[in-house]
Design an enzyme around this catalytic site. Structure first.
Site, PDB file in Angstrom:
ATOM      1  N   HIS A   1      37.289  59.644  42.981  1.00  0.00           N
ATOM      2  CA  HIS A   1      37.674  59.519  41.655  1.00  0.00           C
ATOM      3  C   HIS A   1      38.817  59.938  41.019  1.00  0.00           C
ATOM      4  CE1 HIS A   1      33.155  61.710  41.408  1.00  0.00           C
ATOM      5  NE2 HIS A   1      33.654  60.560  40.513  1.00  0.00           N
TER       6      HIS A   1
ATOM      7  N   CYS B   1      30.005  36.950  40.413  1.00  0.00           N
ATOM      8  CA  CYS B   1      30.067  38.203  40.381  1.00  0.00           C
ATOM      9  C   CYS B   1      31.094  38.694  41.166  1.00  0.00           C
ATOM     10  CB  CYS B   1      29.170  39.314  40.155  1.00  0.00           C
ATOM     11  SG  CYS B   1      27.702  38.722  41.338  1.00  0.00           S
TER      12      CYS B   1
HETATM   13  C1  PEP Z   1      29.483  40.210  46.817  1.00  0.00           C
HETATM   14  O1  PEP Z   1      28.805  39.523  47.375  1.00  0.00           O
HETATM   15  O2  PEP Z   1      30.718  39.125  46.269  1.00  0.00           O
HETATM   16  C2  PEP Z   1      29.187  40.783  45.166  1.00  0.00           C
HETATM   17  C3  PEP Z   1      29.652  40.953  44.648  1.00  0.00           C
HETATM   18  O3  PEP Z   1      28.572  42.049  46.420  1.00  0.00           O
HETATM   19  P1  PEP Z   1      29.213  43.148  47.396  1.00  0.00           P
HETATM   20  O4  PEP Z   1      30.874  42.884  47.195  1.00  0.00           O
HETATM   21  O5  PEP Z   1      28.752  44.267  46.409  1.00  0.00           O
HETATM   22  O6  PEP Z   1      28.609  42.794  48.515  1.00  0.00           O
END
Ligand code: PEP
Ligand code: MG
Length: 560
Positions: A189, A502
């Site tokens: 946090h 992502c």
């Molecule tokens: C990834 O693997 O790129 C992803 C976005 O998931 P995490 O980082 O949560 O494993």
């Protein structure tokens, strides 16, 4: 000159003087009370709790403009009003004749020890919240109202073993320029608050306290995750220039806040955010993100003694999705495994947790947990902007199994007359090479795909994403990874669905042109990177990016 590495909480440079704040240890004596003092001791305890609760309420009011802080303070209130806590202290006072300060300190020490021994980031983060509450309560009881931080100014770089959330707020108000701790983690946090304040901060800097002396010149490089102690003239000169540049850039970036992300030749790239905990929503809104491209829901499962109920999950998801509406929110179903969930699920010890019961495998194994989460997500889709995404998909059959379970959930909700929105987009993360290679089949069954480069790189190149010693082998731009990304994009497009990245690759400026050149439709980045990445997109010509991607492929293929 000494350089130490750490985990960067927020980007940015700070140049200043070291102010070392020693850990404050409140001296609690193991005092006993007499039988006849029990009642007054309990009364004093109740009064102290209500006094501290009042203080917290006042702080929440003062912080009306900052939801992040208010939420964290609310968590602290919950700790104080927890009936288990109050009854345990009262029992210790009445049955064991402990003084209240002794009982309180013992109670919180026990909790903090348990969390710290879990060797799990999510749990150890929580210990600082408990330490903070204990400190508030005990310093009130012991009447320690002095300000332990003393005189700090815009030239101060705070050096500490660890810092509590409330202390970050306090020191920020003193206008310090940076913060560095020996312990801590990026998702604590206190780190979230520092990030939301754009305060350059590093945590987990091993050897920090051993190497820094009071008033040493200090540079915090939040971009590279390092601290420079007593830098030489040349280094100070270099960083002063970067700092100047940074100030100019921050000023410039604010101008593009309300502009949509598109390339210079008009290709729209949807730019969204990744969030790990609900508190990050403020940054998402503030930076005008076009929705949430990845809502990691692990925090719900790893920070609890019991599984979150459907209602609890629904409330959290709804709050986020309604705040983001009409922009989309992609809720990723539970993606933990190995050691991390052993407390809630009986997975047992795995030799290779990353190759074990992770992501969708957990959901398909523990169907009732999965169903609870799916139902909460379906119900939270009140504005029609929610999408559901599955992590760690390795082949289409897992998507089909998951979709079947979604249909079962819909029928069960209908039978129970519980309202939900059945129109929900379903997506798969492409983060295992087998998924990328079979993305043609997967795309047929999905409404969108999202490439998780963090894991895709790890699994493609067989390099542990968390192991510093092999970090040189972790190459997002390796030909094999790029081929898998390209293949996924082509397969998604051939089925007329969009594809996002992502993973952290999308948050790095240097890969944006390449990703656009490969035909990516959407990027989802950490909220603090939104404007930097948007600025990059605005300067790219998509035609030229495509040409460049072709050239990169030829060059890499030629290297073989
Ligand atoms: C990834 O693997 O790129 C992803 C976005 O998931 P995490 O980082 O949560 O494993
Ligand atoms: Mg992943």
């Amino acid at each position: 000159m000494i350089i130490l590495k750490g985990a960067s909480v927020s980007t940015g440079i700070a140049i200043g003087k070291a102010k070392i704040i020693e850990k404050e240890v409140l001296q609690i004596t193991r005092k006993s009370i007499k039988d006849h003092e029990i009642e007054t001791e309990i009364e004093k305890f109740e009064k102290s709790v209500s006094h501290v609760l009042n203080d917290i309420d006042l702080l929440i009011k003062d912080l009306a403009q900052s939801k992040d802080h208010a939420d964290i303070l609310t968590t602290h209130k919950m700790i104080l009003i927890d009936p288990e806590f109050t009854s345990k202290i009262k029992r210790s006072i009445s049955e064991e004749l402990m003084s209240m300060e002794h009982a309180i300190s013992e109670h919180f020490n026990e909790i903090v020890d348990i969390f710290n021994n879990m060797k799990d980031d999510f749990f150890s983060q929580r210990s600082s919240d408990y330490e903070d509450v204990a400190y508030r309560l005990l310093s009130h009881i012991l009447d320690k109202s002095t300000d332990r931080f003393g005189n700090l100014d815009e030239n101060s770089v705070l050096i500490m073993e660890d810092i509590s959330p409330s202390s970050v707020t306090k020191v920020f108000a003193k206008n310090i320029c940076g913060l560095c701790t020996e312990k801590g983690s990026k998702n604590a946090h206190s780190s979230i608050i520092a990030r939301s304040m754009n305060l350059p901060m590093l945590v987990a800097v091993h050897g920090l306290l051993e190497n820094v002396k009071e008033n040493d010149n200090i540079i915090i490089d939040g971009n590279a995750g390092k601290i420079v102690i007593s830098p030489d003239k040349k280094t100070i000169g270099k960083y002063s220039k970067i700092l100047e540049q940074q100030k100019k850039e921050i000023h410039k970036l604010k101008k593009i806040l309300n502009i949509k992300a598109e390339t210079s030749d008009g290709k729209k790239i949807k730019l969204m955010s990744n969030i790990e905990i609900p508190e990050e929503i403020d940054q998402v809104i503030k930076n005008r993100s076009e929705g949430i491209g990845l809502f990691r829901t692990e925090f719900l499962f790893m920070d609890a003694d019991e599984f979150p109920t459907e209602e609890q999950q629904y409330q959290i998801y709804r709050k986020i999705t309604e705040r983001c509406a009409p922009e989309p929110v992609v809720i990723r179903t539970i993606d933990v495994g190995g050691d991390k969930l052993s407390k809630l699920l009986n997975i047992g010890h795995e030799l290779n947790p990353n190759l074990g019961c992770r992501g969708i495998r957990i959901s398909l194994e523990y169907v009732s947990v999965f169903k609870t989460q799916i139902k909460a997500i379906l119900r939270a889709n009140t504005k029609g902007n929610v999408k559901m995404m599955f992590p760690m998909i390795s082949c289409v059959s897992e998507v089909l199994k998951a979709k079947k379970i979604i249909e079962e959930c819909k029928s069960e909700l209908k039978e129970q007359n519980i309202s939900f929105n059945p129109a929900i987009g379903i997506g798969a993360m492409i983060e295992i090479p087998s998924a990328a290679i079979t993305s043609d089949d997967i795309a047929k069954e999905c409404d969108f795909l999202s490439i998780g480069t963090n894991d895709l790189v790890q699994y493609t190149l067989a390099v542990d994403r968390d192991n510093e010693t092999v970090s040189d082998y972790y190459q997002p731009s390796h030909l094999s990874v790029l081929r898998l990304i390209k293949m996924t994009i082509e397969n998604a497009h051939s089925h007329n669905i969009k594809v996002a990245v992502c993973g952290e690759m999308a948050s790095e400026k240097k890969y944006i042109q390449l990703l656009i050149g490969l035909g990516i439709d959407e990027l989802s980045v950490s909220p603090g990177r939104l404007l930097v990445i948007k600025n990059e997109i605005l300067q790219i010509d998509s035609g030229k990016a495509e040409e460049l991607a072709g050239k990169i492929f030829s060059a890499l293929e030629g290297e073989k």
